[in-house]
Design a protein around this motif. Sequence first.
Motif: not given
Length: 268
Positions: A202-223
């Motif tokens: 999930l972290s790597n996918t978030t970073k991939e999304c942010n390569s198009f503009g850092k619009f997602i917080h680097e931390h996420f919630l997972i449960t």
Amino acid sequence: MEDQNNLYDKLKKMIGDKSANINILQEQIDVKLQMKYFQRAKDIKKTLDKEYDYLSEVNKLYDPEVPTEEKQDLICALASFDKVDYYRALEKYKAHAEEEMQPWVTLGLQESRMLIESELLDEKQLFVSTGLGGKGTNLRYFVVLINNDDEHYTDVQKELIGKEFEYTIKKNGGELEEVHFEEKFAMLTCLLPIEKPVQEILSNTTKECNSFGKFIHEHFLITNVKKMTTDEIKEFLESQAKSDEFTIDLDQNDNPDNEIDNIDPKPE
């Protein structure tokens, strides 16, 4: 985000060099009810009469006059033996059980099946249950991605999140079941194999999304305990913001609401 050992690694440590069959609870059952079942089943086992035929009481399960607690105790008793006829009795009852009894008999069937398989296969059985359940050997997770600018996601960002996470999760043998956007949150429900490092994926996918503009917080919630409402997410984030260390990653492996049980056909 700190690296976390995944659940599969912990399971391997539990069984050591022994082979084991991992059983994942498929249904979504409230964690508190699961804990109530496990504790009650443990208590019932202490007073079981191994010579008694508990099938003689099965009709009580269908009697509307019998208290719920008595039915629950009978289910726990039936599930405590590696007897196929006991399992079939529970299976038959599940097809007719009232709604409030469905989760309880589901847990009983799971326990009964594990005992029978343990005896037949001479193999340790590990039972992994979470509030969100799973599918096959995949566990279900609820993930929240937070907009970095505290704004609603744009249509382009929504499409990017959907495509990137669907692609990566599928590539890792999982399934993206649902994506929902509300206020500054992107809420995902997904399935991933138990042996996969979920947070890393999930972290790597978030970073991939942010390569198009850092619009997602680097931390996420997972449960994997429950799907959270927007208000519950906000309340959780507020409580984290007040703590000395701010982190909004929920590691499923450190969550006390996860239940891991094991049945060994030949305990030492």
